[in-house]
Design an enzyme around this catalytic site. Structure first.
Site, PDB file in Angstrom:
ATOM      1  N   SER A 184       3.380  -2.434  10.371  1.00 53.86           N
ATOM      2  CA  SER A 184       4.826  -2.399  10.623  1.00 53.86           C
ATOM      3  C   SER A 184       5.538  -3.698  10.257  1.00 53.86           C
ATOM      4  O   SER A 184       6.477  -4.116  10.950  1.00 53.86           O
ATOM      5  CB  SER A 184       5.104  -2.024  12.087  1.00 53.86           C
ATOM      6  OG  SER A 184       4.599  -0.732  12.364  1.00 53.86           O
ATOM      7  N   GLU A 188      -5.466  -5.410  10.539  1.00 56.15           N
ATOM      8  CA  GLU A 188      -4.488  -4.346  10.739  1.00 56.15           C
ATOM      9  C   GLU A 188      -4.806  -3.583  12.026  1.00 56.15           C
ATOM     10  O   GLU A 188      -5.623  -2.640  12.011  1.00 56.15           O
ATOM     11  CB  GLU A 188      -4.536  -3.360   9.567  1.00 56.15           C
ATOM     12  CG  GLU A 188      -4.175  -3.970   8.240  1.00 56.15           C
ATOM     13  CD  GLU A 188      -3.533  -2.923   7.339  1.00 56.15           C
ATOM     14  OE1 GLU A 188      -2.395  -3.138   6.917  1.00 56.15           O
ATOM     15  OE2 GLU A 188      -4.168  -1.887   7.087  1.00 56.15           O
ATOM     16  N   GLY A 226       2.310   1.898  10.865  1.00 52.49           N
ATOM     17  CA  GLY A 226       3.244   3.009  10.749  1.00 52.49           C
ATOM     18  C   GLY A 226       3.949   3.379  12.043  1.00 52.49           C
ATOM     19  O   GLY A 226       4.578   4.422  12.125  1.00 52.49           O
ATOM     20  N   ASN A 236       0.867  -1.183   0.000  1.00 55.12           N
ATOM     21  CA  ASN A 236       0.000   0.000   0.000  1.00 55.12           C
ATOM     22  C   ASN A 236       0.905   1.234   0.000  1.00 55.12           C
ATOM     23  O   ASN A 236       1.517   1.548   1.018  1.00 55.12           O
ATOM     24  CB  ASN A 236      -0.885  -0.032   1.255  1.00 55.12           C
ATOM     25  CG  ASN A 236      -1.721   1.227   1.399  1.00 55.12           C
ATOM     26  OD1 ASN A 236      -1.809   2.043   0.473  1.00 55.12           O
ATOM     27  ND2 ASN A 236      -2.338   1.388   2.563  1.00 55.12           N
ATOM     28  N   TRP A 237       0.950   1.904  -1.141  1.00 53.36           N
ATOM     29  CA  TRP A 237       1.866   3.054  -1.262  1.00 53.36           C
ATOM     30  C   TRP A 237       1.263   4.332  -0.690  1.00 53.36           C
ATOM     31  O   TRP A 237       1.927   5.366  -0.663  1.00 53.36           O
ATOM     32  CB  TRP A 237       2.248   3.261  -2.742  1.00 53.36           C
ATOM     33  CG  TRP A 237       3.042   2.137  -3.324  1.00 53.36           C
ATOM     34  CD1 TRP A 237       3.423   0.978  -2.699  1.00 53.36           C
ATOM     35  CD2 TRP A 237       3.555   2.044  -4.664  1.00 53.36           C
ATOM     36  NE1 TRP A 237       4.131   0.173  -3.566  1.00 53.36           N
ATOM     37  CE2 TRP A 237       4.220   0.816  -4.781  1.00 53.36           C
ATOM     38  CE3 TRP A 237       3.498   2.871  -5.783  1.00 53.36           C
ATOM     39  CZ2 TRP A 237       4.854   0.399  -5.963  1.00 53.36           C
ATOM     40  CZ3 TRP A 237       4.110   2.471  -6.959  1.00 53.36           C
ATOM     41  CH2 TRP A 237       4.783   1.242  -7.042  1.00 53.36           C
ATOM     42  N   LYS A 238       0.022   4.271  -0.301  1.00 52.89           N
ATOM     43  CA  LYS A 238      -0.675   5.431   0.296  1.00 52.89           C
ATOM     44  C   LYS A 238      -0.517   6.671  -0.585  1.00 52.89           C
ATOM     45  O   LYS A 238      -0.474   6.554  -1.809  1.00 52.89           O
ATOM     46  CB  LYS A 238      -0.177   5.667   1.727  1.00 52.89           C
ATOM     47  CG  LYS A 238      -0.206   4.400   2.572  1.00 52.89           C
ATOM     48  CD  LYS A 238      -0.056   4.662   4.031  1.00 52.89           C
ATOM     49  CE  LYS A 238       0.014   3.345   4.778  1.00 52.89           C
ATOM     50  NZ  LYS A 238      -0.039   3.485   6.217  1.00 52.89           N
ATOM     51  N   GLY A 245       2.757  -1.359   4.355  1.00 51.29           N
ATOM     52  CA  GLY A 245       2.746   0.066   4.044  1.00 51.29           C
ATOM     53  C   GLY A 245       4.161   0.572   3.813  1.00 51.29           C
ATOM     54  O   GLY A 245       4.713   0.468   2.716  1.00 51.29           O
ATOM     55  N   GLY A 246       4.768   1.107   4.860  1.00 48.14           N
ATOM     56  CA  GLY A 246       6.068   1.765   4.750  1.00 48.14           C
ATOM     57  C   GLY A 246       7.108   0.963   3.973  1.00 48.14           C
ATOM     58  O   GLY A 246       7.780   1.504   3.079  1.00 48.14           O
ATOM     59  N   HIS A 302      -9.497   0.939   4.683  1.00 48.03           N
ATOM     60  CA  HIS A 302      -8.242   1.113   5.424  1.00 48.03           C
ATOM     61  C   HIS A 302      -8.503   2.002   6.639  1.00 48.03           C
ATOM     62  O   HIS A 302      -9.302   2.933   6.582  1.00 48.03           O
ATOM     63  CB  HIS A 302      -7.179   1.741   4.513  1.00 48.03           C
ATOM     64  CG  HIS A 302      -5.819   1.693   5.124  1.00 48.03           C
ATOM     65  ND1 HIS A 302      -5.414   2.595   6.075  1.00 48.03           N
ATOM     66  CD2 HIS A 302      -4.786   0.842   4.938  1.00 48.03           C
ATOM     67  CE1 HIS A 302      -4.172   2.301   6.448  1.00 48.03           C
ATOM     68  NE2 HIS A 302      -3.776   1.234   5.774  1.00 48.03           N
TER      69      HIS A 302
END
Ligand code: PEP
Length: 251
Positions: free
Chosen positions: A212, A167, A173, A9-11, A233-234, A95
């Protein structure tokens, strides 16, 4: 029988050019990997370019949201048909950032999941408790409610395609993931509930952990029998780290 899935997920990150470079890096970093489904979810603005950059690679294209209507006067919104037209096969729905920061409620999430499934997209339905809810002992109730309302519009044959991502909001994050055991416990509960609602189809539903995840921690999650992969994510913004997560699952 359930193919593992790693979703990135590149947000709200990457220009079109950055997205193209990242997608190319992911595709080349994963050359030769089999038996793991991989999808990247760039911002809407980069979907077309990322689709081109991924062309010929097994990495699939996903979006981060959609509207439940197929078309109409919904300024700023994007439909399942538009995403399908761009080559998307997956879409993230519900999300926690959309729930928390943009007021997206369970009913809207459910309509989106149904619209995705009817539009030939695989919904990745996100569920998870906040820190306050966890500390108040409401984790199971919150997740069960989100999952139930989120899937109310699905027929059993559509449910078999579903992906659910557990999640916990406090793990997203923050650099503080859940433990593998906790993710495994929630995934087991989710599968039980999905079984009550969808019967045998529940055995085919993929359940991911997200929050994370790194190349160092992914093993702890996918060693849980009911956890079929991760929503990342990150670490998905770094082609090397993302490829390392996929490789850890493929081993
Ligand atoms: C996410 O936003 O879905 C997520 C899991 O983020 P991160 O991996 O950065 O915690």
């Amino acid at each position: 029988m359930r193919a593992p899935l790693i979703a990135g997920n590149w947000k709200m990150h990457t220009t079109v050019r950055e997205a193209r470079d990242l997608a190319s890096g992911v595709a080349s970093g994963l050359a030769g990997i089999a038996d793991v489904d991989v999808v990247v979810c760039p911002p809407f603005t980069a979907l077309a370019e990322v689709g081109r950059a991924l062309g010929g690679s097994p990495v699939e294209l996903g979006a981060q949201d959609l509207h439940w209507e197929s078309e109409g006067a919904y300024t700023g919104e994007i439909s399942a048909a538009m995403l399908w037209d761009l080559g998307c096969t997956y879409v993230i729905v519900g999300h926690s950032e959309r729930r928390r920061l943009l007021g997206e409620e369970d009913e809207a999430v459910g309509r989106k999941v149904a619209a995705a499934a009817s539009g030939e997209l695989i919904p990745i339905l996100c569920v998870g408790e906040s820190l306050d809810e966890r500390e108040a002992g409401r984790t199971e109730r919150i997740i069960q409610t989100q999952a139930r309302i989120g899937t109310l519009g699905l027929a059993s044959e559509q449910a078999a395609q579903l992906v659910v991502a557990y999640e916990p909001v406090w793990a997203i994050g923050t650099g503080v993931p859940a433990t593998g055991a906790e993710a495994g416990r929630i995934a087991r509960l989710l599968r039980e509930w999905l079984g009550e609602w969808f019967g045998d189809a529940a055995a085919g539903i993929r359940i991911l952990y997200g929050g994370s995840v790194t190349p160092e921690t992914i093993g702890e999650f996918v060693s849980q029998p009911e956890v079929d992969g991760a929503l990342v994510g990150g670490a998905s913004l770094n082609a090397g780290a993302f490829a390392a997560i996929v490789r850890a699952v493929a081993v």
